[in-house]
Design an enzyme around this catalytic site. Structure first.
Site, PDB file in Angstrom:
ATOM      1  N   SER A 238     -37.095   4.204 -59.971  1.00 50.69           N
ATOM      2  CA  SER A 238     -36.557   5.547 -60.193  1.00 50.69           C
ATOM      3  C   SER A 238     -36.461   5.833 -61.685  1.00 50.69           C
ATOM      4  O   SER A 238     -36.847   5.010 -62.527  1.00 50.69           O
ATOM      5  CB  SER A 238     -35.163   5.674 -59.554  1.00 50.69           C
ATOM      6  OG  SER A 238     -34.214   4.917 -60.297  1.00 50.69           O
TER       7      SER A 238
ATOM      8  N   SER B 259     -33.539   6.490 -63.265  1.00 48.02           N
ATOM      9  CA  SER B 259     -32.132   6.391 -63.655  1.00 48.02           C
ATOM     10  C   SER B 259     -31.907   5.621 -64.953  1.00 48.02           C
ATOM     11  O   SER B 259     -30.846   5.721 -65.557  1.00 48.02           O
ATOM     12  CB  SER B 259     -31.317   5.745 -62.537  1.00 48.02           C
ATOM     13  OG  SER B 259     -31.631   4.374 -62.418  1.00 48.02           O
TER      14      SER B 259
ATOM     15  N   LYS C  33     -29.073  -1.400 -63.660  1.00 41.72           N
ATOM     16  CA  LYS C  33     -28.253  -0.536 -64.511  1.00 41.72           C
ATOM     17  C   LYS C  33     -27.865  -1.325 -65.757  1.00 41.72           C
ATOM     18  O   LYS C  33     -28.152  -2.500 -65.893  1.00 41.72           O
ATOM     19  CB  LYS C  33     -26.983  -0.078 -63.785  1.00 41.72           C
ATOM     20  CG  LYS C  33     -27.203   0.633 -62.449  1.00 41.72           C
ATOM     21  CD  LYS C  33     -27.862   1.980 -62.598  1.00 41.72           C
ATOM     22  CE  LYS C  33     -28.111   2.628 -61.232  1.00 41.72           C
ATOM     23  NZ  LYS C  33     -28.900   3.884 -61.339  1.00 41.72           N
TER      24      LYS C  33
ATOM     25  N   SER D  18     -28.266   9.397 -62.520  1.00 40.21           N
ATOM     26  CA  SER D  18     -28.049   8.003 -62.151  1.00 40.21           C
ATOM     27  C   SER D  18     -26.879   7.897 -61.188  1.00 40.21           C
ATOM     28  O   SER D  18     -25.773   8.350 -61.479  1.00 40.21           O
ATOM     29  CB  SER D  18     -27.763   7.161 -63.401  1.00 40.21           C
ATOM     30  OG  SER D  18     -27.419   5.836 -63.044  1.00 40.21           O
TER      31      SER D  18
END
Length: 304
Positions: free
Chosen positions: A89, A91, A146, A252
């Site tokens: 993705s 994010s 993350k 995100s």
């Protein structure tokens, strides 16, 4: 999907290893006995060529014994050293782009058994600013990536697109750390569809990295994870947990929305982009969407 592949890899290693062990301890004896019986019946010793034919392993045994060391090495490498991971993705833009293929250092936060992710040998803990892969707390079969923003005991505030951190006060520390706004330096516009973004350099502990914000996007405070006793946009990280956020702050789904990352969910530290593919092509292109349209060689390298 990650767990399914791990199960298949463990199963294949166990099966081929069992065949190798069975052949070494049992089947080879049967072949030797066959040679001895043949020589006894013939009344003479066989030549080397005949013995080799009679002692030859069945095809399925030969294949299993050839495959076993390869998949065993892959299992060890993937489980305890490095695991490849594809960025799915946007994010983590601009640090990581969709189509980046990275290596995750599995032993950064402990040597863990591959199936249930239980720590066998502790080796370290995430530091503020680390980019980490972890099992998504709400659905552990999915891997998330993350950046670690908050450590155990930290107080985190995300308000008006600004990040504030009050580091945990350790025993005997005087005075305790104060709440401070994380330093951000505007770097310019970052043009993407459908919204224009702004790019900033953020100093998160010892790590200087880039983040993106959408100026026209409102903070979705009403959707934030509400920790009892705190305001909607404020959190205190529990012991044994971490607060993680994406670098693409307005795109995100991270700890702001679902809470904290338990230490047991940590998979490893993202350390290197080993290849990066681009998949953009005209809508009328006849090529399937999963086939890369270009290789971004300039993205190969370490992750900050």
């Amino acid at each position: 999907m990650a767990n399914t592949f791990t199960l298949l890899l463990i199963g294949a290693t166990a099966l081929t290893g069992l065949v190798w062990l069975l052949d070494s301890l049992l089947l080879v004896r049967f072949r030797r006995q066959r040679v001895l019986k043949g020589e006894s019946s013939a009344g003479k010793a066989f030549d080397a060529e005949t013995i080799n034919k009679l002692m030859a392993e069945p095809g399925w045994v030969e294949q299993c014994k050839g495959i076993f060391p390869v998949i065993a090495a892959v299992l060890v490498l993937r489980s305890f050293l490095f695991e490849p991971f594809q960025i799915p993705s946007e994010s983590m833009m601009p640090t990581l782009l969709k189509g980046d293929f990275i290596l995750v250092q599995k032993f950064s936060y402990g040597i863990k058994e591959p199936l249930n992710n239980h720590t066998l040998i502790p080796t370290g803990h995430p530091q503020r600013g680390d980019v980490v892969v972890f099992k998504y707390p709400e659905q552990p079969t999915i891997d998330y990536i993350k950046r670690i923003v908050g450590l155990p005991g930290d107080r985190i505030i995300y308000r008006n697109k600004e990040l504030y951190i009050q580091p945990a006060c350790t025993e005997g520390q005087t005075p305790c750390p104060q709440l401070q706004k994380v330093s951000q330096t505007f770097l310019g516009d970052y043009q993407t569809d459908p919204y224009p973004m702004e790019r900033f350099a953020e100093q998160l502990g010892p790590v200087n990295h880039k983040i993106l914000k959408i100026p026209v996007a409102l903070d979705q405070v009403q959707n934030y994870y509400h920790q009892s006793g705190n305001l909607q946009d404020e959190w205190v990280v529990p012991e044994g947990h971490y607060f993680a956020m994406g670098d693409n702050r307005d795109n995100s789904k991270d700890s702001r929305y679902w809470g904290f990352v338990p230490e047991r969910n940590l998979v490893g530290k993202a350390v290197f982009i080993w290849i990066s593919f681009e998949f953009e092509r005209p809508e009328d292109s006849a090529m399937p969407g999963w086939i890369p349209s270009a290789v971004r060689f300039n993205r190969i390298g370490g992750i900050q």
